[in-house]
Design an enzyme around this catalytic site. Structure first.
Site, PDB file in Angstrom:
ATOM      1  N   LYS A   1       0.831  -1.189   0.000  1.00 47.44           N
ATOM      2  CA  LYS A   1       0.000   0.000   0.000  1.00 47.44           C
ATOM      3  C   LYS A   1       0.873   1.249   0.000  1.00 47.44           C
ATOM      4  CE  LYS A   1      -4.079  -1.863  -0.017  1.00 47.44           C
ATOM      5  NZ  LYS A   1      -3.572  -3.117  -0.568  1.00 47.44           N
ATOM      6  N   ASP A   2       0.376   2.279  -0.660  1.00 46.76           N
ATOM      7  CA  ASP A   2       1.110   3.525  -0.825  1.00 46.76           C
ATOM      8  C   ASP A   2       1.408   4.178   0.513  1.00 46.76           C
ATOM      9  OD1 ASP A   2       2.085   6.036  -1.744  1.00 46.76           O
ATOM     10  OD2 ASP A   2       0.903   5.791  -3.574  1.00 46.76           O
ATOM     11  N   ARG A   3       2.577   4.797   0.595  1.00 44.23           N
ATOM     12  CA  ARG A   3       2.947   5.526   1.809  1.00 44.23           C
ATOM     13  C   ARG A   3       2.162   6.833   1.936  1.00 44.23           C
ATOM     14  NH1 ARG A   3       9.078   7.700   3.281  1.00 44.23           N
ATOM     15  NH2 ARG A   3       8.486   8.947   5.094  1.00 44.23           N
TER      16      ARG A   3
END
Length: 360
Positions: free
Chosen positions: A91-93
Site C-alpha cells: 500500500k502507498d505511503r
C-alpha cells in the site's frame, strides 16, 4: 553498469501521462493528496477469518508509512523475522490505508498487542486464522479520494457515468518508483548487471513487466482495439482469473465483451507458453519489438508468463461535492490502481509526489 543519466533520457521510457487515454486527455484539472487523509484505501480480504488457529491477523491503519516499515515494526515487537510477517498487498505511503498483516503465534501464548506503539499506525483489530495470509489474498480495495481545486465540478460529475463502461487497467506510476527508478534498475538488470538484493531485483522485474503491459494496452487504445476483438486474442472472464484464447472473433464473443462478461488481456511477459496467436500475437510482437531485450531477459530469468485484463470497471461509484472539492468513492479488484481511474476523469496534480520530488 548502465549510466543513470542516459537511462533517464531514454526516448522509449514514456511517462505515465503519455499513455493513451480512452476518451482523450481530460481538460478538467484537480489536485490530490494535499494531505494523506485525502487518499483513503481499505482492503477487503477474499476470505473471512476463522477466528481460531495458530496465525494472528492484525488490521492496521497506517498514515505516512509504507507496508515494509509496518512489517519491520511487527517483527521487532514480536521478536520474529521480517520474512515471518506476511501481508496481502503493498500500500502507498502517501495515504491513509487499512490493511492486514499476519504472523504465526502459539495458540496458548498471549499477545499484548493493545500496548504496542507503532509510529504512524494504529491496530484496529486482531483475529486468529488457521493459515498464513498470502500475497494477493484480496477481493478488492475500497477507495475514498478527495480531489481539491477542481476546475470544473459540473463537468467532472457529468463524466462519472462513463466509468460504468470501464477504464484502461494501467499499472500506476507508483509501480515504477520515484522518477522511474525501478525501470532504470530493470534496464541495468537486463544489461547483465547483478543485483544481489532480492527485494530490489523483484521490484525491477515487476516494474519491467508492468511497463511492457502498459505499452501494449496503450497501443491497443491508439489503434481502436481496446474493446474490439482481434483474431488470436486471449480474454478473461469477468470476476475470475480464468482465461481462454479466441481463435476467430464472432458476434457472440463481441457481445460478451461489450457487456463486460469477458475482458481483453495484454501480456505479462515471461517464460512459458503464450496463448495469444495470429493477429493479436503479431500486434504484441510489433509493439514490444523495441523492448525485445527486456522480453528475452524476463524469459531467461524464468519469470512466469501471464495475462492481465486490459479493462477494469470500478464498483460502487459515488461522489459528493463541496465548493471546488469532490470526494470520490469506488472499489477496484485487487491489483488495480485508483490513479488509473482518476486519470480518465481529470488531469491531476499529485501534491504528495511533487513534494517528494522536490525533497530529492
Amino acid at each position: 553498469m548502465l549510466n543513470t543519466e542516459s537511462a533517464l533520457s531514454h526516448p522509449s521510457f514514456p511517462a505515465q501521462a503519455e499513455l493513451a487515454y480512452l476518451h482523450g486527455q481530460p481538460h478538467i484539472r484537480a489536485a490530490i493528496r494535499a494531505a494523506a487523509a485525502d487518499f483513503l484505501v481499505v482492503e477487503e480480504l477474499n476470505f473471512t477469518p476463522s477466528g481460531a488457529g495458530e496465525h494472528i491477523l492484525l488490521q492496521i491503519e497506517k498514515t505516512g508509512q509504507n507496508t515494509q516499515f509496518i512489517a519491520r515494526e511487527l517483527a521487532r515487537l514480536t521478536g520474529l523475522r521480517v520474512r515471518d510477517i506476511s501481508y496481502a498487498g503493498l500500500k502507498d505511503r502517501h495515504a491513509v490505508t487499512q490493511q492486514w498483516f499476519c504472523f504465526k503465534w502459539p495458540i496458548k501464548q498471549e499477545l499484548d498487542w493493545q500496548t504496542w506503539q507503532i509510529e504512524g499506525a494504529n491496530i484496529l483489530q486482531m483475529v486468529r486464522h488457521y493459515r498464513k495470509l498470502r500475497l494477493g489474498a484480496l477481493k478488492r480495495n475500497h477507495f475514498t479520494l478527495r480531489l481539491t481545486q477542481v476546475s470544473d465540478v459540473p463537468a467532472l460529475m457529468a463524466k462519472l457515468p462513463s466509468l460504468e463502461a470501464g477504464v484502461p487497467n494501467y499499472y500506476g506510476e507508483q509501480r515504477f518508483g520515484l522518477a522511474g527508478g525501478n525501470l532504470h534498475l530493470a534496464e541495468r538488470l537486463f544489461q547483465g548487471e547483478s543485483i544481489a538484493d532480492r527485494q530490489l531485483r523483484g521490484l525491477a522485474l515487476s516494474a519491467s513487466r508492468s511497463f511492457l503491459f502498459n505499452q501494449v494496452l496503450s497501443a491497443r487504445i491508439q489503434k481502436g482495439h481496446f474493446q474490439q476483438l482481434m483474431a488470436g486474442d486471449v480474454v478473461q472472464l469477468n470476476g475470475s482469473g480464468s482465461i481462454f484464447p479466441v481463435t476467430e472473433p464472432d458476434a457472440v464473443l463481441q457481445q460478451r465483451l461489450d457487456s463486460a462478461d469477458i475482458h481483453l488481456t495484454a501480456p505479462l511477459c515471461g517464460e512459458g507458453k503464450a496463448l495469444v496467436s495470429a493477429d493479436a500475437a503479431l500486434f504484441e510482437q510489433q509493439v514490444l519489438a523495441p523492448w525485445q531485450h527486456w522480453v528475452s531477459g524476463l524469459e531467461l530469468l524464468r519469470v512466469q508468463v501471464g495475462r492481465r485484463a486490459m479493462r477494469v470497471i470500478p464498483e460502487s461509484v459515488s461522489a459528493t461535492v463541496e465548493a471546488d472539492t469532490v470526494t470520490l468513492q469506488f472499489a477496484l479488484p485487487a491489483g488495480c490502481f485508483a490513479t488509473s481511474v482518476l486519470r480518465e476523469l481529470v488531469s491531476y496534480r499529485d501534491i504528495a509526489r511533487d513534494l517528494v520530488q522536490m525533497e530529492c
